[in-house]
Design a protein around this motif. Structure first.
Motif, PDB file in Angstrom:
ATOM      1  N   GLU A 138      15.279  30.268 101.634  1.00  0.00           N
ATOM      2  CA  GLU A 138      14.948  30.792 100.310  1.00  0.00           C
ATOM      3  C   GLU A 138      15.512  29.896  99.203  1.00  0.00           C
ATOM      4  O   GLU A 138      14.859  29.704  98.169  1.00  0.00           O
ATOM      5  CB  GLU A 138      15.470  32.224 100.178  1.00  0.00           C
ATOM      6  N   PHE A 141      13.098  26.644  99.269  1.00  0.00           N
ATOM      7  CA  PHE A 141      11.650  26.780  99.076  1.00  0.00           C
ATOM      8  C   PHE A 141      11.253  27.865  98.078  1.00  0.00           C
ATOM      9  O   PHE A 141      10.172  27.783  97.494  1.00  0.00           O
ATOM     10  CB  PHE A 141      10.979  27.011 100.429  1.00  0.00           C
ATOM     11  N   ASP A 142      12.119  28.858  97.837  1.00  0.00           N
ATOM     12  CA  ASP A 142      11.833  29.857  96.811  1.00  0.00           C
ATOM     13  C   ASP A 142      12.520  29.522  95.492  1.00  0.00           C
ATOM     14  O   ASP A 142      11.927  29.698  94.432  1.00  0.00           O
ATOM     15  CB  ASP A 142      12.285  31.250  97.269  1.00  0.00           C
ATOM     16  N   ARG A 143      13.772  29.093  95.543  1.00  0.00           N
ATOM     17  CA  ARG A 143      14.510  28.800  94.312  1.00  0.00           C
ATOM     18  C   ARG A 143      14.190  27.387  93.806  1.00  0.00           C
ATOM     19  O   ARG A 143      13.748  27.210  92.673  1.00  0.00           O
ATOM     20  CB  ARG A 143      16.013  28.946  94.540  1.00  0.00           C
ATOM     21  N   ARG A 145      11.893  25.439  95.035  1.00  0.00           N
ATOM     22  CA  ARG A 145      10.445  25.221  95.192  1.00  0.00           C
ATOM     23  C   ARG A 145      10.129  23.837  95.774  1.00  0.00           C
ATOM     24  O   ARG A 145       9.185  23.167  95.358  1.00  0.00           O
ATOM     25  CB  ARG A 145       9.712  25.419  93.854  1.00  0.00           C
ATOM     26  N   ASP A 147       8.960  21.104  98.747  1.00  0.00           N
ATOM     27  CA  ASP A 147       7.964  21.075  99.812  1.00  0.00           C
ATOM     28  C   ASP A 147       8.041  19.721 100.504  1.00  0.00           C
ATOM     29  O   ASP A 147       8.924  18.917 100.217  1.00  0.00           O
ATOM     30  CB  ASP A 147       6.558  21.384  99.291  1.00  0.00           C
ATOM     31  N   SER A 150       8.386  16.664  98.300  1.00  0.00           N
ATOM     32  CA  SER A 150       9.483  16.599  97.325  1.00  0.00           C
ATOM     33  C   SER A 150      10.399  15.416  97.610  1.00  0.00           C
ATOM     34  O   SER A 150      10.692  15.093  98.767  1.00  0.00           O
ATOM     35  CB  SER A 150      10.299  17.896  97.358  1.00  0.00           C
ATOM     36  N   HIS A 266      20.026  29.077  89.498  1.00  0.00           N
ATOM     37  CA  HIS A 266      19.407  30.127  90.306  1.00  0.00           C
ATOM     38  C   HIS A 266      20.483  30.868  91.090  1.00  0.00           C
ATOM     39  O   HIS A 266      21.476  30.269  91.518  1.00  0.00           O
ATOM     40  CB  HIS A 266      18.434  29.537  91.347  1.00  0.00           C
TER      41      HIS A 266
END
Length: 339
Positions: A138, A141-143, A145, A147, A150, A266
């Motif tokens: 998380e 890939f969520d905070r 972001r 991929d 990157s 974050h």
């Protein structure tokens, strides 16, 4: 199956050296709700959250509170609306801080935050992974972001710890970023580089100088379990527009210094989805993806210390190891529950 089960918990917040800090007990076997799995627990691991809850929260009234936020085991019953699992499936998961913990012979967990255990790992090896994998996934890939396309540089503070160990592996496997891990001892620095970090630096002493020695232009992302006293260092190291994801909760944290470089802070708490979005299957999906990566040889378990069987004595020892703050990887307890 009898009506009762063995469990380990605490009734008063006590130092871990006190024999009553964690005690063996008997509890009723719970009944699955609509989306629940009843799991026979074969292995657990101990995370800093276990010790934080035990030392910071007194149940009161003599009530037993069961801890534990990582487990691997076998499904023995399912709720009426379960669709992803069947009796006999081997599973691994981190559960929810809003429900009783995994330190019991049988445990209820929602199928939407549960994954099929990696087939190439035993139960103890698998139990090391869920909470730290979810947190790392998380964060990346969520905070942040990130991929597969990157780039940039990621600084992982406390990289030899449980979450840091998974951040390194996932960042190397699923992104193109350069990974710098901090670790203070030669053995922990060796652990960090073996997991795939491009560089390992000592976070004791002058952090900025140590990181600048391998990243003269600074970094783009910082993962932090140790934010107290480090905000100014993070600002100095980050490029304009950079980002920090933190998992700790230091009192009186002043984030105003971030403004001058337009930096983003974050927070990551892997229990957010179980608590506030119980219908979200994202944690099931990421645990399934992580299991495939393990079975394909891309990710490895992070077991550093293995105890058994699961009882109050071994859990007290595991809490001692975590509280000492010098662990590389994870401490796990396997062998199931002693009769």
């Amino acid at each position: 199956m009898t009506d009762n089960m063995r469990a380990i918990g605490y009734r008063r917040s006590l130092p871990i050296t006190d024999p009553d800090s964690l005690v063996d007990a008997e509890l009723p076997i719970p009944t699955p709700g609509p989306h629940d799995l009843l799991v026979r627990v074969e292995a657990v691991s101990v995370n800093p959250v276990d010790t934080k809850v035990r030392t910071g929260s007194d149940p009161g009234g003599g009530e037993l509170k069961v801890l534990g936020y990582d487990a691997a085991g076998v499904v023995t019953a399912v709720g009426p609306e379960v669709t992803r699992f069947a009796v006999g499936d081997e599973v691994y998961y981190a559960g929810s801080i809003g429900r009783p913990g995994t330190n019991s012979r049988f445990h209820l967990v929602d199928e939407r935050i549960t994954g099929h255990k990696p087939s190439t790992l035993d139960f103890a090896e698998a139990a090391a992974l869920p909470l730290t994998t979810i947190t790392a996934w998380e964060a990346l890939f969520d905070r942040f972001r990130l991929d597969k396309d990157s780039t940039g540089t990621l600084l992982v503070m406390g990289a030899a710890g449980g979450v840091g160990s998974m951040i390194i592996q996932l960042a190397r496997a699923l992104t193109g970023v350069t990974v710098i891990g901090t670790a203070s001892r030669p053995e922990s620095q060796k652990w960090v580089t073996e997991l795939g970090a491009h560089h390992a630096v000592d976070h004791h002493g002058d952090l900025v100088a140590a990181v600048r020695a391998v990243a003269p232009a600074g970094v783009d992302y910082i993962f932090s379990p140790f934010s107290a006293g480090n905000v100014d260092n993070f600002v100095e190291l980050l490029r304009p527009g950079g980002e920090i994801t933190a998992i700790d909760e230091p009192e009186g944290l002043d984030l105003l210094p971030l403004k001058s470089k337009s930096l983003t802070w974050h927070w990551e708490l892997m229990f957010t989805r179980p608590l506030f979005a119980p219908d979200d299957p994202a944690q099931y999906e990421l645990l399934e993806a992580a299991a495939r990566l393990v079975d394909d040889g891309v990710l490895r378990t992070t077991v550093a210390e293995r105890l058994e069987p699961i009882n109050a004595s071994t859990l007290r020892r595991a809490h001692e190891l975590v509280e000492a703050g010098a662990m590389t990887g994870k401490v796990v307890i396997g062998g199931g529950f002693a009769d």
